[in-house]
Design a protein around this motif. Structure first.
Motif, mmCIF file in Angstrom:
data_model
loop_
_atom_site.group_PDB
_atom_site.id
_atom_site.type_symbol
_atom_site.label_atom_id
_atom_site.label_comp_id
_atom_site.label_asym_id
_atom_site.label_seq_id
_atom_site.Cartn_x
_atom_site.Cartn_y
_atom_site.Cartn_z
ATOM 1 N N VAL A 51 0.991 -1.352 0.047
ATOM 2 C CA VAL A 51 -0.053 -0.003 -0.172
ATOM 3 C C VAL A 51 0.967 1.355 0.192
ATOM 4 N N VAL A 52 0.485 2.140 -0.608
ATOM 5 C CA VAL A 52 1.115 3.577 -0.705
ATOM 6 C C VAL A 52 0.195 4.725 -0.518
ATOM 7 N N THR A 53 0.556 5.523 0.204
ATOM 8 C CA THR A 53 -0.249 6.597 0.888
ATOM 9 C C THR A 53 0.258 7.801 0.542
ATOM 10 N N THR A 54 -0.477 9.056 0.554
ATOM 11 C CA THR A 54 0.211 10.107 0.229
ATOM 12 C C THR A 54 0.741 10.962 1.571
ATOM 13 N N THR A 55 0.193 10.766 2.906
ATOM 14 C CA THR A 55 0.553 11.421 3.813
ATOM 15 C C THR A 55 0.534 10.231 5.028
ATOM 16 N N GLY A 56 1.186 10.660 6.288
ATOM 17 C CA GLY A 56 1.714 9.779 7.309
ATOM 18 C C GLY A 56 0.249 9.661 8.115
ATOM 19 N N ILE A 57 -0.758 10.506 8.181
ATOM 20 C CA ILE A 57 -1.959 10.385 8.813
ATOM 21 C C ILE A 57 -2.871 9.085 7.984
ATOM 22 N N LEU A 58 -2.853 9.204 6.707
ATOM 23 C CA LEU A 58 -3.300 8.053 5.859
ATOM 24 C C LEU A 58 -2.568 6.870 6.120
ATOM 25 N N GLN A 59 -1.223 6.903 6.345
ATOM 26 C CA GLN A 59 -0.521 5.573 6.545
ATOM 27 C C GLN A 59 -0.726 5.096 7.538
ATOM 28 N N ASP A 60 -0.889 5.807 8.804
ATOM 29 C CA ASP A 60 -1.510 5.213 10.231
ATOM 30 C C ASP A 60 -2.650 4.583 10.141
ATOM 31 N N LEU A 61 -4.031 5.368 9.442
ATOM 32 C CA LEU A 61 -5.096 4.670 9.381
ATOM 33 C C LEU A 61 -5.335 3.426 8.550
ATOM 34 N N VAL A 62 -4.366 3.392 7.629
ATOM 35 C CA VAL A 62 -4.456 1.892 6.678
ATOM 36 C C VAL A 62 -3.555 0.800 7.516
ATOM 37 N N ARG A 63 -2.692 1.331 8.159
ATOM 38 C CA ARG A 63 -1.798 0.169 9.236
ATOM 39 C C ARG A 63 -2.904 -0.188 10.240
ATOM 40 N N GLN A 64 -3.823 0.669 11.003
ATOM 41 C CA GLN A 64 -4.835 0.147 11.942
ATOM 42 C C GLN A 64 -5.767 -0.880 11.300
ATOM 43 N N VAL A 65 -6.105 -0.742 10.060
ATOM 44 C CA VAL A 65 -6.973 -1.643 9.361
ATOM 45 C C VAL A 65 -6.312 -2.729 8.859
ATOM 46 N N GLY A 66 -5.188 -2.549 8.302
ATOM 47 C CA GLY A 66 -4.498 -3.747 7.637
ATOM 48 C C GLY A 66 -3.853 -4.649 8.393
ATOM 49 N N GLY A 67 -3.280 -4.165 9.550
ATOM 50 C CA GLY A 67 -2.547 -5.105 10.409
ATOM 51 C C GLY A 67 -1.126 -5.799 9.795
ATOM 52 N N VAL A 72 2.814 -0.554 4.642
ATOM 53 C CA VAL A 72 2.446 0.793 3.840
ATOM 54 C C VAL A 72 3.695 1.834 3.864
ATOM 55 N N SER A 73 3.657 2.325 2.932
ATOM 56 C CA SER A 73 4.737 3.641 2.639
ATOM 57 C C SER A 73 3.906 4.705 2.475
ATOM 58 N N SER A 74 4.528 5.981 3.006
ATOM 59 C CA SER A 74 3.858 7.227 2.700
ATOM 60 C C SER A 74 4.843 8.130 1.863
ATOM 61 N N LEU A 75 4.361 8.556 1.140
ATOM 62 C CA LEU A 75 4.989 9.458 0.047
ATOM 63 C C LEU A 75 5.697 10.652 0.808
ATOM 64 N N VAL A 76 4.753 11.476 1.754
ATOM 65 C CA VAL A 76 5.594 12.522 2.270
ATOM 66 C C VAL A 76 5.648 12.078 3.883
ATOM 67 N N PRO A 77 7.105 12.456 4.121
ATOM 68 C CA PRO A 77 7.484 11.850 5.284
ATOM 69 C C PRO A 77 6.993 12.728 6.485
ATOM 70 N N ASP A 78 7.081 12.231 7.736
ATOM 71 C CA ASP A 78 6.658 13.144 8.701
ATOM 72 C C ASP A 78 7.337 14.300 8.915
#
Length: 543
Positions: A51-67, A72-78
């Motif tokens: 999974v690729v997300t654009t932001t770290g916030i979306l990355q975290d949401l995906v991690r919580q659901v995907g386990g 998951v990688s985010s294009l925009v770093p923290d």
């Protein structure tokens, strides 16, 4: 097609520089892996969903659901700003290998990020715009509200419509070119970037070159977008600016032309006395834009003179409309060499201000939906259903993770509401540098009382500082709030806060940082920061 200057939030059309490297890397990676979906396949087999997300916030949401079933990688770093981050070649590689991509969209991300996703995802890979898709899951959206009380008109550039009839999509570029200026002096339209550096996109002082497609006086925007700019005039009088637009559907296709239009400015003179325009409408207040309408293929002025927002916008014909630049718009050219294109230091020019800080390209809808926890729940539901669609064997795990996480978000929503409720209603005023908190204010009863200075290109005027100071005094503001990743561009706010003895507190908008590494931590931190800084007596300054 020739190279062009890009507005922040857009990406260049030609295959030069970064874009050429992106395309080259995409081809190279595809050849190396021959269709494999993950870099880890080069050394070992990884069955997890990529999974690729654009932001770290979306990355975290995906991690919580995907386990454990997803990586998951985010294009925009923290710590980076998604409004201005430019994707790297490594980011392109992550997109090439992805099984699914999640962006926020609604023009939150730098346009180059969206183009990187759309150009490099493999055929058939789901490309989900969460902010738009979450509406089907009961997410509530609010319009982008911009209320800066300027003494002059607030003038920008806008792209209206979708252009789908011409094949345009969210990755297309709209080119706005100045082809000529008639007037007593020079005209410059420029944008001040995040750290005070000017990028000017119309500059009549160096002429206009049709041989190179007017590339030195061309700006780019994505479809359905809007940006703010400063407009400077070196001498008083009447100016006529001729603009043309083109729709670059894809980098390879010939641009679709939009016919030219001429816009008239009355600079330091009576706008009702402009020759050959007796009885013309005069725009001298509120918000207006030189607008490209993709669906009608024409240029016009879109304005809300009373500052009422989208509901009060009207179309004005440039042939019968004058934009007033009054004498109160006089600005002293600063000593910084970056602004020598405006004239000698200490000399005066007429200028309509940019009116917001830094890079700022956006649409009509506020894209920061996650600042309302109920909207984040809608994001989670959409993420869950998307992952089930591409990995049905994991449906049970995705549903269980989503159910557990939604229960946690329900508790978070209650916590944020109860925590902010501890602030007396008369003290719930948020003063910051970034208009990212409309959803937080709307959902939890916080008044967004403003941000800082109309034009960060120069030292703020006495009027700018006085306006901020009056706001602070009149509303009995207890503290101002800075996003840690934007602190470097917030000197005016920190200076005024120091003068008024206010606390300076942190708040997170688009990006994680420090000890804030998850969405739940971010929203708890914001609620607690608001409570701690606004509910208590103003007896000291917090850094």
């Amino acid at each position: 097609m020739p190279a062009v200057r890009r507005l922040p939030g857009s990406a260049a059309v030609p295959l030069t520089g970064h874009r050429m490297r992106v395309v080259a890397l995409t081809v190279l990676v595809a050849l190396l892996v021959s269709g494999c979906r993950s870099t880890e396949m080069l050394s070992g087999h990884d069955e997890r969903v990529q999974v690729v997300t654009t932001t770290g916030i979306l990355q975290d949401l995906v991690r919580q659901v995907g386990g454990d079933r997803v990586t998951v990688s985010s294009l925009v770093p923290d710590g980076a700003d998604p409004h201005s981050y430019e994707p790297s070649l490594r980011d392109v590689r992550n997109v090439v290998y992805a099984d699914v991509a999640f962006s926020n969209y609604l023009l939150l991300e730098e346009h180059a990020i969206i183009k990187t996703l759309d150009a490099n995802l493999r055929t058939g890979v789901p490309n989900i715009s969460l902010a738009e898709g979450a509406v089907k899951y009961a997410a509530e959206i609010i319009p982008m509200v911009e209320d800066v009380s300027l003494d002059t008109i607030w003038l920008g550039m806008r792209v209206r419509g979708t252009g789908t009839a011409d094949g345009a999509n969210r990755s297309s570029d709209i080119l706005l070119s100045a082809t000529g200026v008639a007037g007593p002096g020079s005209l410059a339209a420029y944008l001040t970037e995040s750290f005070g550096n000017p990028s000017f996109y119309v500059n009549s002082a160096d002429g206009f070159d049709p041989a190179n497609g007017f590339k030195d006086d061309t700006a780019l925007l994505p479809p359905d977008a809007h940006t703010h700019m400063s407009w400077a005039f070196t001498k008083p009088g009447v100016y006529r600016l001729t603009m043309r637009a083109q729709i670059a559907v894809t980098p390879e296709a010939k641009p679709v032309p939009v016919r030219e239009q001429t816009f008239t400015f009355a600079v330091g003179v009576d706008p009702h006395s402009v020759p050959a325009m007796t009885g013309a409408a005069v725009l001298n207040s509120g918000h207006a834009d030189l607008t490209v309408d993709l669906d009608q293929r024409r240029l016009y002025l879109l304005a809300d003179p009373e500052g009422g927002g989208e509901a009060d916008q009207r179309v004005y014909d440039p042939a019968t409309t004058v934009i007033e630049v009054p004498n109160k718009a006089l600005l002293e050219v600063p000593g910084d060499r970056k602004f020598r294109f405006l004239g000698r230091p200490g000399s005066q020019v007429h200028q309509l201000p940019q009116a917001v800080l830094g890079k700022h390209v956006h649409g009509e809808i506020d894209p920061h939906l996650w600042q309302n926890v109920r909207n984040a729940i809608a994001y989670v539901e959409l993420i869950r259903d998307t992952l089930i669609g591409i990995d049905p064997d994991g449906a049970g795990e995705y549903r269980t993770h989503a159910t557990d996480y939604i229960a946690e978000l329900e508790r978070l929503d209650t916590y944020v509401r109860d925590t902010i409720a501890q602030i007396p209603e008369s003290q719930r005023h948020l003063v910051t540098t970034h208009d990212a908190f409309g959803y937080l204010g709307d959902a939890y009863g916080v008044q967004i009382s403003g941000f800082v200075t109309p034009n960060p290109a120069t030292e703020p005027s006495l009027a700018d500082r006085r306006r901020l100071t009056e706001t602070i005094r009149n509303l009995d503001i207890r503290a101002v709030f800075l996003e840690p990743n934007l602190a470097a561009r917030s000197t005016t706010l920190t200076e005024v806060a120091g003068e008024q003895g206010l606390r300076i507190c942190e708040i997170y908008g688009d990006s994680f940082g420090g000890d804030v590494r998850t969405y739940v931590q971010m929203m708890r931190f914001n609620a607690e920061s608001l409570r701690d800084c606004l509910a208590r007596p103003n007896n000291g300054r917090r850094q």
